[in-house]
Design a protein around this motif. Structure first.
Motif, short mmCIF file in Angstrom:
data_model
loop_
_atom_site.label_atom_id
_atom_site.label_comp_id
_atom_site.label_asym_id
_atom_site.label_seq_id
_atom_site.Cartn_x
_atom_site.Cartn_y
_atom_site.Cartn_z
N SER A 85 2.47 1.96 -3.35
CA SER A 85 1.52 2.40 -4.23
C SER A 85 1.04 3.57 -4.33
O SER A 85 1.05 4.39 -5.10
CB SER A 85 0.22 1.40 -4.24
OG SER A 85 0.45 -0.05 -4.68
N ALA A 86 1.24 4.09 -2.83
CA ALA A 86 0.94 5.59 -2.60
C ALA A 86 2.06 6.55 -2.68
O ALA A 86 2.10 7.68 -2.63
CB ALA A 86 0.42 5.75 -1.12
N SER A 87 3.35 5.97 -3.10
CA SER A 87 4.53 6.89 -3.05
C SER A 87 4.49 7.68 -4.32
O SER A 87 5.27 8.81 -4.17
CB SER A 87 5.67 5.72 -3.03
OG SER A 87 5.78 5.07 -4.19
N SER A 140 -10.04 -4.16 2.82
CA SER A 140 -9.69 -3.89 1.81
C SER A 140 -10.59 -3.64 0.44
O SER A 140 -10.50 -2.42 -0.11
CB SER A 140 -8.76 -5.04 1.14
OG SER A 140 -8.08 -4.66 0.07
N ALA A 166 1.25 -1.61 -9.68
CA ALA A 166 0.61 -1.76 -8.46
C ALA A 166 -0.51 -2.93 -8.72
O ALA A 166 -0.53 -3.71 -7.66
CB ALA A 166 -0.15 -0.63 -8.10
N GLY A 213 -4.03 7.67 -5.42
CA GLY A 213 -5.31 7.14 -5.04
C GLY A 213 -5.52 6.02 -5.86
O GLY A 213 -5.92 4.86 -5.63
N PHE A 231 -3.72 -1.71 -6.41
CA PHE A 231 -3.17 -2.75 -5.57
C PHE A 231 -4.06 -3.30 -4.72
O PHE A 231 -4.03 -4.68 -4.73
CB PHE A 231 -2.15 -2.03 -4.61
CG PHE A 231 -1.37 -2.87 -3.86
CD1 PHE A 231 -0.40 -3.57 -4.20
CD2 PHE A 231 -1.91 -2.95 -2.40
CE1 PHE A 231 0.13 -4.73 -3.25
CE2 PHE A 231 -1.22 -3.81 -1.46
CZ PHE A 231 -0.28 -4.70 -1.87
N LEU A 232 -5.13 -2.87 -4.16
CA LEU A 232 -6.12 -3.21 -3.31
C LEU A 232 -7.08 -4.37 -3.96
O LEU A 232 -7.37 -5.43 -3.57
CB LEU A 232 -6.93 -2.16 -2.54
CG LEU A 232 -6.21 -1.19 -1.73
CD1 LEU A 232 -7.31 -0.22 -1.32
CD2 LEU A 232 -5.88 -2.03 -0.59
N SER A 240 -11.08 0.01 -1.11
CA SER A 240 -11.04 0.42 -2.51
C SER A 240 -12.09 0.95 -3.05
O SER A 240 -11.83 1.92 -4.00
CB SER A 240 -10.56 -1.00 -3.13
OG SER A 240 -11.86 -1.72 -3.10
N VAL A 252 0.80 -1.13 -0.04
CA VAL A 252 0.01 0.03 -0.01
C VAL A 252 1.00 1.08 0.08
O VAL A 252 0.70 2.23 -0.83
CB VAL A 252 -0.99 -0.01 1.28
CG1 VAL A 252 -1.53 1.53 1.35
CG2 VAL A 252 -1.94 -1.08 1.07
N THR A 296 -3.87 4.41 -8.13
CA THR A 296 -2.58 3.45 -8.12
C THR A 296 -2.80 2.43 -6.72
O THR A 296 -2.86 1.34 -6.82
CB THR A 296 -1.43 4.17 -8.11
OG1 THR A 296 -1.31 4.82 -9.13
CG2 THR A 296 -0.20 2.92 -8.18
N VAL A 297 -3.17 3.10 -5.48
CA VAL A 297 -3.40 2.36 -4.47
C VAL A 297 -4.62 1.49 -4.58
O VAL A 297 -4.84 0.20 -4.35
CB VAL A 297 -3.68 3.42 -3.20
CG1 VAL A 297 -4.09 2.29 -2.00
CG2 VAL A 297 -2.48 4.04 -2.96
#
Length: 307
Positions: free
Chosen positions: A14-16, A43, A24, A257, A263-264, A47, A11, A259-260
């Motif tokens: 992905s938020a970086s 999660s 992601a 957001g 990943f989720l 999401s 997470v 991108t996160v």
């Protein structure tokens, strides 16, 4: 390291801002196939909320005039696309002998906006747990494939930004993957893809209402209010220069957001998900998606669908 630690690392990365949406998603899928998800329900809820918030934030990077133009044209194209998908989905479901409820959910998910459409229709049709799992699993798997596959096809076919934005909006299931694929392709593709996709998502309301009428269900039809907020954000970006310094930051946060979210979503896929889908529902989803993606691609390349 245990699953919780690896999940949080995923997470954070992905938020970086240094990880692209496809990476992601791949990281999430790798996690989902390697570990038992420690926060499965949380999660999914996160999401869902984060996707809507990210779409609204992306609106601060959009010009209202271009949004209205793309949305107006996109509404007609999505109406045609959805109608064709619904007809072929019904035919494929009957041909492959998929249970009627699972077949309808897969069809609606492919035609409109993936998991969001399935979630909106499910309270009305009341599918069984296995039917719900088959439908969501099929759509999520194909949605993940689309995010990774579409940009490569667009480059190989030398598609313009406008063409790719339209194609991704008409042929990729979930809003998250449409935005992710379009963002990778370019800024103009992102604007067109997001706007036309949201026009497509609006069809949840009439389809859900007609389904409730046909099944005599009293379930409430939920309105996608985040689309209205997206338009308000575009209005602010176009007509309120007072926030000029803030709008780019909000739009950038929207991309992070998103991108996160990917990943989720990827972390929610697992070996169990694949096993529960079943061959026939999956084939229905694959064939229907192939029809929608190919037909829309041919129409766009031939100039039948333009903005």
């Amino acid at each position: 390291m245990n699953a919780k630690t690896i999940f949080f690392i995923g997470v954070i990365l992905s938020a970086s801002g240094f990880v692209s949406p496809p990476i992601a998603l791949l990281g999430g899928i790798a996690f989902g196939f390697s570990f038992v998800h420690p926060y499965s329900l949380d999660s999914k809820n996160l999401s869902h909320f984060l996707l809507q918030a990210a779409v609204v934030a992306l609106g601060f990077g959009m010009n209202l005039h271009e949004v209205v133009h793309a949305g107006r044209s996109g509404f007609l194209y999505t109406a045609i696309s959805i109608s064709v998908a619904m007809v072929f989905g019904w035919m494929l479901g009957r041909l492959l002998k998929v249970s009627s409820k699972a077949s309808f959910l897969i069809t609606v998910g492919t035609a409109i906006c993936g998991g969001s459409a399935i979630a909106a229709i499910a309270p009305i049709t009341k599918p069984g747990e296995d039917e719900m799992a088959m439908s969501l699993g099929t759509v999520f798997i194909l949605n993940s494939v689309a995010l990774l596959l579409f940009p490569a096809i667009g480059v190989a076919l030398h598609m313009s930004q406008t063409q790719f934005g339209l194609w991704s909006a008409l042929a990729i299931h979930d809003t998250s993957s449409v935005v992710g694929a379009a963002a990778k392709y370019g800024a103009q593709a992102l604007q067109i893809g997001t706007t036309v996709k949201l026009a497509r998502a609006l069809w949840i309301v009439p389809v859900a209402a007609l389904t409730a009428l046909a099944t005599k269900s009293e379930a409430r039809v939920k309105l996608p209010w985040f689309i209205l907020l997206f338009c308000i954000a575009a209005v602010a970006n176009t007509y309120l220069p007072i926030g000029t310094r803030v709008y780019p930051m909000l739009s950038h946060l929207g991309r992070i957001g998103l991108t996160v979210v990917l990943f989720l979503i990827g972390s929610g896929l697992s070996k169990e998900t694949v096993k529960r889908v079943g061959v026939r529902p999956f084939l229905q989803g694959v064939f229907l998606w192939a029809i929608v993606a190919t037909a829309s691609l041919v129409a766009i390349r031939a100039g039948w669908i333009t903005l």
